[in-house]
Write an enzyme that holds these catalytic residues in place. Structure first.
Site, PDB file in Angstrom:
ATOM      1  N   GLU A  53       7.733  25.787   7.676  1.00 43.49           N
ATOM      2  CA  GLU A  53       8.736  25.420   8.668  1.00 43.49           C
ATOM      3  C   GLU A  53       9.249  26.691   9.329  1.00 43.49           C
ATOM      4  O   GLU A  53      10.183  27.322   8.832  1.00 43.49           O
ATOM      5  CB  GLU A  53       9.911  24.657   8.033  1.00 43.49           C
ATOM      6  CG  GLU A  53       9.562  23.304   7.468  1.00 43.49           C
ATOM      7  CD  GLU A  53      10.782  22.584   6.896  1.00 43.49           C
ATOM      8  OE1 GLU A  53      11.916  23.076   7.113  1.00 43.49           O
ATOM      9  OE2 GLU A  53      10.597  21.549   6.243  1.00 43.49           O
ATOM     10  N   GLU A  70      11.522  20.137   0.277  1.00 38.97           N
ATOM     11  CA  GLU A  70      12.624  21.051  -0.046  1.00 38.97           C
ATOM     12  C   GLU A  70      13.430  20.556  -1.250  1.00 38.97           C
ATOM     13  O   GLU A  70      14.667  20.540  -1.231  1.00 38.97           O
ATOM     14  CB  GLU A  70      13.540  21.245   1.176  1.00 38.97           C
ATOM     15  CG  GLU A  70      12.898  22.037   2.295  1.00 38.97           C
ATOM     16  CD  GLU A  70      13.889  22.446   3.368  1.00 38.97           C
ATOM     17  OE1 GLU A  70      13.699  23.512   3.966  1.00 38.97           O
ATOM     18  OE2 GLU A  70      14.851  21.694   3.631  1.00 38.97           O
TER      19      GLU A  70
END
Length: 634
Positions: free
Chosen positions: A264, A184
């Site tokens: 995710e 991320e």
């Protein structure tokens, strides 16, 4: 012609294209023409779940992985926390619970594929996002950038880790089908493409040209702009409340072709100290999963499929307008509970998966047996300030002004800052700290009498009285370095000078405490009894023993009337309790840390106030929100 999503979904739902690949032609690749993965030449879609080996005791690895396999998962996603393995610069640990190679080999033995996420930053609500605290020994280091000092440490680590990974890649005969680079990164302020390019070069040099490398980011345009790089396949993450079409549309903006991937998918959420126990609707999670599978997407259920426990000092913290430390329990309201038990959510997910692919034959392994060992009386052993000779055998460091944990190379735990009142204080005077300088909680004692607590983003002043020369002690607790949400390094300790009525205090003695080292060597049970005050208030150690009735089953410890502290059983640090703040009211005790046929030694460090009758209560189920079981809120 490019295969449309419905056609791809039908292809994947119907099983697999049986294009036979020779054993020597193992491959896992992107198919940009048909918007799918290809495994050994055949279209492939994975349904995966995340498990963090560092949060699961090694004796339980097989049980948890088998339950994931029997849930219908083809794949597990695995983080590698750098700081779990390189505890000091150049000092590595891949033994016991840190034996990541054994964990990966076990996944292969059970027939699971692996998506590996080796960082170097992983977030994961783990202490400092997996980055080692010793990086901060260089105070001006700029983490997660092209800073030469940071890159040198990263390169050194990757040259140790990735050669262990390469033989386990799918193309090499192993079961690792893809590897994530960073994590991320688009959510980080730096947006340093040179850093990502450097990582890409290192991963390629150490893992070869064939392995599929990818990134994961949220669906925001800015995050995808800064977190993606040519040569790394861009995937996205989002939860069950998102519009699936819009979310995958964001991925399509940066990857016009190739497989749809949610790396995710949030099955639950984490708990912070002082907030309600989080839960996510089972129906909501199942519905979102089915919507994505109908599109032919590959999905990893993270955060979490099985969360586990933040033992010892490994829990991290988020920064969302204020410092938010994560609880010891990492249950996450996940399909497999903290103790590894199948939940209603797991069976709902399994039912959805069964609509798209056959489930493994056989029953789901049952919940692990639990035992309520009952109450165990404890005795006060000593006030913490009376055993500094044991906890800091090398003695204190002298400094005119306070020094941080990092300046003294203390990674985790506690330090004591000691000075003297420089003048008489006959009337209440304000003992205060500058903003953001208590990192993270300070327990104040004057002449060994507990005065109260100073706290990061909370109370930063107390009123004290005393005489010139009276000893002032501040026990400073590190509650976990920030893993997400802040763009600065999270130094620990007393970051600014304490003042008395705005006049700075100086001439400090600083004691870095090695509590775990002492406890692991049998202290205090093996030590002579201390003559200590009988008071219940302030930091103190309590001890006791109990025996198991011929079994060592998992259990949960409740702390009736206790305030905040840590628990060790047989030298194993089970983590922090904070019953006064909650929501977590019990600590999970894996049966594997217990002895059969000999006493189990209990050590408690209570930081604020112990109950009049100090005892622990061993239960066969956890407590959250001061009620049995999980919160009913959704």
């Amino acid at each position: 012609a490019r295969m449309g999503l419905p056609a791809l979904a039908l292809l994947l739902t119907g099983g697999f294209l049986h294009t036979q690949a020779s054993p020597s032609a193992r491959s896992f690749q992107l198919d940009y023409e048909h918007n799918c993965f290809r495994k050994d030449g055949s279209p492939f879609r994975y349904i995966s779940g995340s498990i963090h080996y560092a949060r699961v005791p090694r004796p339980a690895w097989r049980d948890r992985l088998l339950k994931m396999y029997m849930s219908g998962l083809s794949t597990v996603q695995v983080y590698v926390p750098w700081n779990y393995h390189e505890t000091l610069p150049g000092v590595y640990d891949f033994t016991g619970n840190q034996d990541v190679e054994a964990f990966l080999d076990l996944t292969a033995e059970l027939g699971l594929l692996v998506i590996l996420r080796p960082g170097p930053y992983i977030c994961a609500e783990w202490e400092m996002g997996g980055l080692p605290a010793w990086l901060l020994w260089k105070p001006d280091i700029v983490l997660r950038t092209s800073d030469p000092a940071y890159l040198a440490a990263v390169d050194s680590w990757l040259h140790v880790l990735l050669p262990k990974i390469k033989p386990r890649l799918y193309q090499q005969g192993g079961n690792i089908i893809s590897v994530q680079v960073e994590n991320e990164y688009g959510s980080y302020y730096a947006c340093d493409y040179g850093y990502l390019q450097h990582l890409l070069g290192s991963f390629r040099a150490l893992l070869g040209s064939e392995v599929l490398l990818f990134t994961t980011d949220s669906t925001g345009a800015e995050e995808l702009r800064c977190g993606t790089l040519q040569g790394l396949y861009a995937t996205v993450d989002f939860g069950p409340g998102s519009n699936v079409t819009e979310a995958f549309g964001a991925q399509r903006h940066v990857e016009p072709k190739g497989p749809l991937v949610n790396s995710e998918y949030y099955t639950g959420w984490l708990d912070y100290w002082g907030e309600a126990h989080a839960s996510t609707s089972t129906a909501w999670v199942a519905r979102g999963l089915e919507d994505m599978l109908q599109l032919g997407a590959s999905i990893n259920m993270q955060y979490m499929f099985h969360g586990g426990t933040n033992f010892a000092y490994w829990s991290g913290a988020d920064y969302k307008d204020q410092y938010k430390p994560v609880t010891t329990s990492y249950d996450y309201d996940a399909p497999l509970s903290e103790a590894g038990d199948p939940t209603e959510k797991l069976f709902a997910i399994r039912t959805v998966i069964s609509k798209f692919q056959p489930l493994p034959v056989g029953p789901m392994p049952p919940a692990t047996p639990k035992y309520a060992y009952g109450s165990v009386a404890l005795q006060k052993y000593a006030d913490l300030l009376d055993v500094l000779d044991v906890l800091c055998p090398s003695g204190p460091i002298q400094s005119q002004f306070p020094l941080t944990f990092e300046a003294l190379k203390q990674a985790y735990g506690f330090m004591v800052y000691r000075t003297q009142l420089p003048w008489d204080v006959p009337d209440p005077a304000t003992l205060g700290a500058p903003p953001h300088s208590i990192c993270d909680r300070g327990y104040v004692m004057l002449q060994k009498e507990y005065q109260g607590t100073l706290e990061r983003d909370g109370q930063t002043t107390l009123h004290v009285m005393g005489r010139a020369g009276d000893i002032l002690d501040l026990l400073l607790e590190n509650m976990g370095r920030i893993s997400f949400g802040a763009n600065t390094s999270d130094f620990k300790g007393l970051l600014g000078n304490l003042s008395l009525n705005s006049r700075p205090l100086s001439n400090w003695l600083i004691y870095p405490l090695a509590i775990d080292t002492a406890v692991q060597h049998g202290w205090p049970q093996a030590a002579l009894p201390k003559s200590s005050s009988g008071g219940r208030v302030g930091p103190a150690f309590y001890t006791g023993t109990f025996e198991t009735p011929g079994i060592a089953w998992d259990t949960f410890v409740k702390f009736p009337g206790w305030s905040k502290g840590l628990l060790w059983i047989n030298g194993f640090n089970l983590g922090r309790y904070w019953t006064r703040r909650g929501p977590q009211q019990t600590l999970f005790v894996p049966g594997s840390v217990l002895h059969v046929g000999r006493p189990n030694n209990i050590t408690v460090l209570e930081l604020e106030e112990a109950p009049p009758t100090p005892l622990l209560l061993f239960l066969d189920q956890p407590l959250y929100n001061r009620t049995l079981g999980c919160s009913t809120t959704e």
